[in-house]
Design a protein around this motif. Structure first.
Motif, PDB file in Angstrom:
ATOM      1  N   VAL A   1       4.946   6.552  -4.785  1.00  0.00           N
ATOM      2  CA  VAL A   1       5.751   8.038  -4.785  1.00  0.00           C
ATOM      3  C   VAL A   1       5.189   8.742  -3.914  1.00  0.00           C
ATOM      4  O   VAL A   1       4.026   9.161  -3.622  1.00  0.00           O
ATOM      5  N   PRO A   2       6.083   8.923  -2.855  1.00  0.00           N
ATOM      6  CA  PRO A   2       5.723   9.781  -1.629  1.00  0.00           C
ATOM      7  C   PRO A   2       5.366  11.140  -1.872  1.00  0.00           C
ATOM      8  O   PRO A   2       6.145  12.190  -0.992  1.00  0.00           O
ATOM      9  N   ILE A   3       4.322  11.543  -2.310  1.00  0.00           N
ATOM     10  CA  ILE A   3       4.013  13.127  -2.555  1.00  0.00           C
ATOM     11  C   ILE A   3       2.782  13.279  -1.690  1.00  0.00           C
ATOM     12  O   ILE A   3       1.730  12.444  -1.757  1.00  0.00           O
ATOM     13  N   ILE A   4       2.824  14.215  -0.681  1.00  0.00           N
ATOM     14  CA  ILE A   4       1.928  14.669   0.111  1.00  0.00           C
ATOM     15  C   ILE A   4       1.694  16.030   0.136  1.00  0.00           C
ATOM     16  O   ILE A   4       2.332  16.761  -0.360  1.00  0.00           O
TER      17      ILE A   4
ATOM     18  N   VAL B   1      -3.042   9.920   7.612  1.00  0.00           N
ATOM     19  CA  VAL B   1      -2.869   9.388   6.202  1.00  0.00           C
ATOM     20  C   VAL B   1      -1.661   9.965   5.714  1.00  0.00           C
ATOM     21  O   VAL B   1      -1.001   9.053   4.984  1.00  0.00           O
ATOM     22  N   ARG B   2      -1.220  11.139   5.835  1.00  0.00           N
ATOM     23  CA  ARG B   2      -0.041  11.400   5.251  1.00  0.00           C
ATOM     24  C   ARG B   2       1.204  10.868   5.783  1.00  0.00           C
ATOM     25  O   ARG B   2       2.211  10.552   4.950  1.00  0.00           O
ATOM     26  N   ASN B   3       1.164  10.433   6.982  1.00  0.00           N
ATOM     27  CA  ASN B   3       2.339   9.339   7.782  1.00  0.00           C
ATOM     28  C   ASN B   3       2.259   8.224   6.736  1.00  0.00           C
ATOM     29  O   ASN B   3       3.400   7.592   6.589  1.00  0.00           O
ATOM     30  N   ILE B   4       0.910   7.697   6.868  1.00  0.00           N
ATOM     31  CA  ILE B   4       0.910   6.331   6.012  1.00  0.00           C
ATOM     32  C   ILE B   4       1.480   6.466   4.539  1.00  0.00           C
ATOM     33  O   ILE B   4       2.348   5.554   4.257  1.00  0.00           O
ATOM     34  N   ILE B   5       0.991   7.397   3.893  1.00  0.00           N
ATOM     35  CA  ILE B   5       1.507   7.787   2.364  1.00  0.00           C
ATOM     36  C   ILE B   5       2.986   7.906   2.677  1.00  0.00           C
ATOM     37  O   ILE B   5       3.696   7.193   1.651  1.00  0.00           O
ATOM     38  N   LEU B   6       3.396   8.486   3.244  1.00  0.00           N
ATOM     39  CA  LEU B   6       5.034   8.722   3.398  1.00  0.00           C
ATOM     40  C   LEU B   6       5.739   7.632   3.829  1.00  0.00           C
ATOM     41  O   LEU B   6       6.688   7.092   3.086  1.00  0.00           O
ATOM     42  N   ILE B   7       5.358   6.693   4.762  1.00  0.00           N
ATOM     43  CA  ILE B   7       6.033   5.532   5.086  1.00  0.00           C
ATOM     44  C   ILE B   7       6.078   4.547   3.883  1.00  0.00           C
ATOM     45  O   ILE B   7       7.152   4.077   3.707  1.00  0.00           O
ATOM     46  N   TYR B   8       4.854   4.064   3.558  1.00  0.00           N
ATOM     47  CA  TYR B   8       4.715   3.170   2.509  1.00  0.00           C
ATOM     48  C   TYR B   8       5.686   3.707   1.273  1.00  0.00           C
ATOM     49  O   TYR B   8       6.186   2.975   0.466  1.00  0.00           O
ATOM     50  N   GLY B   9       5.550   4.951   0.874  1.00  0.00           N
ATOM     51  CA  GLY B   9       5.901   5.602  -0.259  1.00  0.00           C
ATOM     52  C   GLY B   9       7.429   5.314  -0.182  1.00  0.00           C
ATOM     53  O   GLY B   9       8.350   5.001  -1.223  1.00  0.00           O
ATOM     54  N   ILE B  10       8.051   5.828   1.099  1.00  0.00           N
ATOM     55  CA  ILE B  10       9.512   5.836   1.273  1.00  0.00           C
ATOM     56  C   ILE B  10      10.140   3.993   0.986  1.00  0.00           C
ATOM     57  O   ILE B  10      11.021   3.934   0.430  1.00  0.00           O
ATOM     58  N   PHE B  11       9.082   3.338   1.400  1.00  0.00           N
ATOM     59  CA  PHE B  11       9.538   1.864   1.697  1.00  0.00           C
ATOM     60  C   PHE B  11       9.488   1.315   0.155  1.00  0.00           C
ATOM     61  O   PHE B  11      10.463   0.752  -0.551  1.00  0.00           O
ATOM     62  N   ILE B  12       8.378   1.583  -0.673  1.00  0.00           N
ATOM     63  CA  ILE B  12       8.269   1.347  -2.155  1.00  0.00           C
ATOM     64  C   ILE B  12       9.418   1.741  -3.058  1.00  0.00           C
ATOM     65  O   ILE B  12       9.988   1.106  -3.939  1.00  0.00           O
TER      66      ILE B  12
ATOM     67  N   LEU C   1       6.843  -7.912  -9.808  1.00  0.00           N
ATOM     68  CA  LEU C   1       6.024  -6.779  -9.099  1.00  0.00           C
ATOM     69  C   LEU C   1       6.939  -5.284  -9.415  1.00  0.00           C
ATOM     70  O   LEU C   1       6.236  -4.367  -9.536  1.00  0.00           O
ATOM     71  N   SER C   2       8.249  -5.455  -9.209  1.00  0.00           N
ATOM     72  CA  SER C   2       8.964  -4.293  -9.529  1.00  0.00           C
ATOM     73  C   SER C   2       8.868  -3.481 -10.600  1.00  0.00           C
ATOM     74  O   SER C   2       8.941  -2.427 -10.891  1.00  0.00           O
ATOM     75  N   VAL C   3       8.953  -4.551 -11.926  1.00  0.00           N
ATOM     76  CA  VAL C   3       8.720  -4.244 -13.170  1.00  0.00           C
ATOM     77  C   VAL C   3       7.338  -3.362 -13.278  1.00  0.00           C
ATOM     78  O   VAL C   3       7.591  -2.210 -13.941  1.00  0.00           O
ATOM     79  N   ILE C   4       6.366  -3.926 -12.778  1.00  0.00           N
ATOM     80  CA  ILE C   4       5.053  -3.238 -13.243  1.00  0.00           C
ATOM     81  C   ILE C   4       4.787  -2.121 -12.338  1.00  0.00           C
ATOM     82  O   ILE C   4       4.295  -1.262 -12.696  1.00  0.00           O
ATOM     83  N   ILE C   5       5.137  -2.090 -11.074  1.00  0.00           N
ATOM     84  CA  ILE C   5       5.031  -0.951 -10.058  1.00  0.00           C
ATOM     85  C   ILE C   5       5.711   0.132 -10.527  1.00  0.00           C
ATOM     86  O   ILE C   5       5.331   1.354 -10.672  1.00  0.00           O
ATOM     87  N   PHE C   6       7.124  -0.109 -11.160  1.00  0.00           N
ATOM     88  CA  PHE C   6       7.958   0.954 -11.406  1.00  0.00           C
ATOM     89  C   PHE C   6       7.337   1.565 -12.685  1.00  0.00           C
ATOM     90  O   PHE C   6       7.506   2.611 -12.975  1.00  0.00           O
ATOM     91  N   ALA C   7       6.918   0.792 -13.652  1.00  0.00           N
ATOM     92  CA  ALA C   7       6.322   1.321 -14.803  1.00  0.00           C
ATOM     93  C   ALA C   7       4.930   2.331 -14.498  1.00  0.00           C
ATOM     94  O   ALA C   7       4.959   3.425 -15.031  1.00  0.00           O
ATOM     95  N   ILE C   8       4.453   1.775 -13.592  1.00  0.00           N
ATOM     96  CA  ILE C   8       3.172   2.767 -13.235  1.00  0.00           C
ATOM     97  C   ILE C   8       3.686   4.011 -12.461  1.00  0.00           C
ATOM     98  O   ILE C   8       2.834   5.139 -12.565  1.00  0.00           O
TER      99      ILE C   8
END
Length: 411
Positions: A37-40, A49-60, A199-206
């Motif tokens: 969840v890309p919240i920074i 760190v914010r840039n990494i969180i943002l890129i990773y969050g947008i992808f996931i 992975l999608s089911v468990i990641i989305f659930a969390i």
């Protein structure tokens, strides 16, 4: 043993009242970020760190939250004529659509959420003065972390159990039964499909847990801030001592009561602002969640009744139903607790030693008591209060729909 456990929970993302650091909020933000969840900007982070969180969050978020949900909706469209497949897929699609709505809402309202967290930090470091208040705060932090841990445990158990079933018997599970009712592109290799599903089911659930419980954490923070506000009146209950040389009583009070009362009024007003801001940010997605939960409970209950009780699919459905149960219950329980706690602050104000102070104190107290007549109520879009009666009402309606589906299925 209990004290050791409390210290252990406090040490996980520790809180610091002097700095206004709230460990349970930081834990929630961390959980949201690692699940994509890309919240920074909600806590101190360096730019890289914010840039990494943002890129990773947008992808996931794109791959899991939106694309996978799209594949589920496609499966729902292709199997709408089959009641068994329809009910299985509807549970997942509605849950994931609700999760996507809540995630998007959180991202769009991120600036306002930052303001809420800043206010929470301010009231934490400004108004917690006594040992009793400090104890209430830290006990509340332990409660927040403990409930979140139990909630994650239930969901993680369901997700990992589903992944085990998926890999043990992919031909019978993948794309065919709950919670993997989904049609994936045929060009994807089978192993990639299994990995993507699991992975999608468990990641989305969390992700959904992280977004939901961030709201619940803030609600519970307001609850024990109201308790802290109640304890502030302990300083305004004064002793009297008879002067042996005179026939009058001396009031023993070391501080200015008017200044203390004004601080209490200010604290109460800030908590009202926090309640309103939290309501504005989260209430509309909660309304959607409550509306869909009636359907989800009905569908999962129906699936549980048509499956043989010993089958692994039935076990997964029961576990999934437990997850939805927890999701709604924490909202309603803590919303109800805030409302009940807010009803006690007027009594605390009246029990102060107002008769020992001057008229300025009486005027400030009167303002406070007037404002305290309005309880703190959180709602689902303004239509339904977050309360235990609302929760039982949802369960009751769901049971009626289960009976209807059973009748249709029997025919």
């Amino acid at each position: 043993m209990a004290e050791k456990f409390k210290r252990f929970m406090r040490d996980i993302f520790p809180s610091d009242v002097d700095k206004g650091e709230i460990g349970s909020v930081n834990l929630n933000i961390w959980l949201a970020q690692i699940t994509g969840v890309p919240i920074i900007g909600l806590k101190h982070e360096s730019n890289w760190v914010r840039n990494i969180i943002l890129i990773y969050g947008i992808f996931i978020t794109t791959v899991v939250t939106f694309i996978y949900t799209g594949f589920e909706i496609y499966d729902l469209y292709m199997n709408w004529h089959d009641l068994d497949s329809l009910t299985q897929n509807t549970c997942l699609s509605l849950t994931h659509i609700s999760g996507a709505i809540k995630t998007v809402n959180l991202i769009l309202r991120l600036p306002r959420l930052r303001g809420v967290i800043r206010k929470l930090k301010h009231v934490t470091k400004t108004y917690i003065k006594s040992e009793k208040q400090l104890l209430v705060f830290y006990d509340g932090e332990v409660e927040n972390k403990l409930v979140l841990s139990i909630y994650i445990g239930i969901v993680a158990f369901t997700g990992f159990m589903g992944m085990i079933m998926l890999y043990m018997n992919p031909e019978a599970v993948a794309g065919k039964i709950f919670p993997y009712r989904v049609i994936l592109p045929s060009w994807m290799p089978q192993q990639l499909q299994l990995l993507y599903m699991g992975l999608s089911v468990i990641i989305f659930a969390i992700q959904i847990i992280a977004v939901d419980y961030l709201n619940v954490t803030i609600i519970n923070q307001i609850r024990f801030q109201l308790n802290i506000l109640n304890l502030a009146f302990d300083d305004l209950i004064v002793e009297t001592q008879t002067n042996p040389r005179e026939t009058r009583h001396l009031v023993l009070y070391k501080d200015d009561p008017v200044r203390r009362m004004n601080a209490i009024v200010e604290h109460h007003c800030l908590l009202r602002e926090l309640r309103q801001d939290t309501e504005d940010i989260f209430s509309q997605p909660i309304l959607w969640q409550f509306m869909t939960s009636v359907i989800i409970f009905a569908m999962t209950g129906f699936q549980a009744t048509v499956r043989s009780s010993g089958s692994s699919a039935a076990v997964l459905i029961y576990a999934y139903c437990g997850c939805i149960f927890c999701e709604l219950f924490v909202y309603c329980w803590f919303g109800n607790e805030v409302s009940e706690q807010s009803k006690t602050i007027g009594t605390s104000g009246f029990h102060s030693s107002w008769y020992s102070f001057d008229r300025r104190y009486g005027k400030s107290l009167l303002i406070f008591l007037t404002n305290a007549q309005r309880p703190f109520v959180f709602t689902a879009g303004g239509f339904m209060g977050l309360s235990l009666p609302s929760f039982t009402g949802i369960l009751s309606k769901s049971y009626s729909y289960i009976a209807l589906l059973r009748q249709i299925y029997g025919n």
